[in-house]
Design a protein around this motif. Structure first.
Motif, mmCIF file in Angstrom:
data_model
loop_
_atom_site.group_PDB
_atom_site.id
_atom_site.type_symbol
_atom_site.label_atom_id
_atom_site.label_comp_id
_atom_site.label_asym_id
_atom_site.label_seq_id
_atom_site.Cartn_x
_atom_site.Cartn_y
_atom_site.Cartn_z
ATOM 1 N N GLN A 14 0.835 -1.373 -0.187
ATOM 2 C CA GLN A 14 -0.088 -0.241 0.095
ATOM 3 C C GLN A 14 0.899 1.472 0.022
ATOM 4 O O GLN A 14 1.957 1.220 0.360
ATOM 5 C CB GLN A 14 -0.938 -0.195 1.404
ATOM 6 C CG GLN A 14 -0.275 0.207 2.691
ATOM 7 C CD GLN A 14 -1.230 0.174 3.826
ATOM 8 O OE1 GLN A 14 -2.362 -0.130 3.600
ATOM 9 N NE2 GLN A 14 -0.777 0.808 4.715
ATOM 10 N N ASP A 15 0.288 2.288 -0.668
ATOM 11 C CA ASP A 15 0.827 3.688 -0.293
ATOM 12 C C ASP A 15 0.738 4.217 1.163
ATOM 13 O O ASP A 15 -0.228 4.383 1.487
ATOM 14 C CB ASP A 15 0.249 4.444 -1.214
ATOM 15 C CG ASP A 15 0.808 5.994 -1.366
ATOM 16 O OD1 ASP A 15 1.779 6.186 -0.905
ATOM 17 O OD2 ASP A 15 0.115 6.915 -2.167
ATOM 18 N N MET A 16 2.132 4.499 1.697
ATOM 19 C CA MET A 16 2.210 4.890 3.227
ATOM 20 C C MET A 16 2.140 6.401 3.230
ATOM 21 O O MET A 16 2.617 6.944 4.338
ATOM 22 C CB MET A 16 3.447 4.230 3.723
ATOM 23 C CG MET A 16 3.385 2.540 3.728
ATOM 24 S SD MET A 16 1.885 2.084 4.651
ATOM 25 C CE MET A 16 2.675 2.143 6.339
ATOM 26 N N SER A 17 2.252 7.280 2.173
ATOM 27 C CA SER A 17 2.631 8.657 2.137
ATOM 28 C C SER A 17 1.184 9.286 2.796
ATOM 29 O O SER A 17 0.130 8.757 2.570
ATOM 30 C CB SER A 17 2.887 9.072 0.656
ATOM 31 O OG SER A 17 1.827 8.854 -0.088
ATOM 32 N N PRO A 23 4.533 9.284 -3.432
ATOM 33 C CA PRO A 23 4.113 8.252 -3.178
ATOM 34 C C PRO A 23 5.220 7.310 -2.181
ATOM 35 O O PRO A 23 6.314 7.600 -2.811
ATOM 36 C CB PRO A 23 3.657 7.487 -4.479
ATOM 37 C CG PRO A 23 3.149 8.494 -5.124
ATOM 38 C CD PRO A 23 4.041 9.716 -4.676
ATOM 39 N N ARG A 24 5.020 6.564 -1.353
ATOM 40 C CA ARG A 24 5.931 5.943 -0.673
ATOM 41 C C ARG A 24 5.525 4.534 -0.487
ATOM 42 O O ARG A 24 4.397 4.318 0.500
ATOM 43 C CB ARG A 24 6.121 6.545 0.758
ATOM 44 C CG ARG A 24 7.336 6.125 1.571
ATOM 45 C CD ARG A 24 7.856 6.940 2.690
ATOM 46 N NE ARG A 24 6.462 7.635 3.402
ATOM 47 C CZ ARG A 24 6.173 7.361 4.569
ATOM 48 N NH1 ARG A 24 6.626 6.168 5.298
ATOM 49 N NH2 ARG A 24 4.909 7.720 4.990
ATOM 50 N N PRO A 25 6.070 3.445 -0.849
ATOM 51 C CA PRO A 25 5.409 2.217 -0.921
ATOM 52 C C PRO A 25 5.772 1.540 0.472
ATOM 53 O O PRO A 25 6.771 1.975 0.857
ATOM 54 C CB PRO A 25 6.301 1.412 -2.054
ATOM 55 C CG PRO A 25 7.373 2.160 -2.352
ATOM 56 C CD PRO A 25 7.062 3.748 -1.941
#
Length: 119
Positions: A14-17, A23-25
């Protein structure tokens, strides 16, 4: 089938941003539980036209978790978070997930076909 091969951890990408950030995977823990190893073939016996060929590196059975989907990832040990894994841990991507019942015990199970993955 007795699920006594070890403990596995299943994660969903999931995108943790935060809102407005790049976007931060990352990976969210879906389930941790005992697994049993299943027999598998590394290549299909009768490939057919139009069928997606899957490479299988491992196959396991766990108690059913219908939240598990194709492309989720598995580590074959107990982890509280994906970042807790060590350099020695093999990370697998779920190539196929089957949710059904065990033929002998009628318990709900999930059979996972896995391929080695480098996140």
């Amino acid at each position: 089938m007795i699920l006594d091969s070890g403990i596995c951890s299943v994660f969903h990408p999931q995108d943790m941003s935060l809102s407005g950030e790049m976007p931060r995977p990352g990976y969210q823990l879906l389930t941790v539980g005992w697994y049993g190893e299943l027999s598998f073939e590394t290549a299909p016996a009768r490939p057919t036209e139009g069928r997606r060929e899957l490479k299988t590196d491992n196959r396991i059975r766990i108690l059913q978790c219908r939240a598990i989907k194709q492309d989720d990832v598995v580590v074959l040990r107990e982890l509280a978070s994906f970042s807790d894994r060590s350099a020695d841990d093999v990370v697998y991507r779920i190539a196929r997930a089957f949710h059904g019942t065990d033929e002998k015990t009628a318990e709900p199970i999930s059979d996972l076909s896995l391929e080695v993955y480098q996140p």
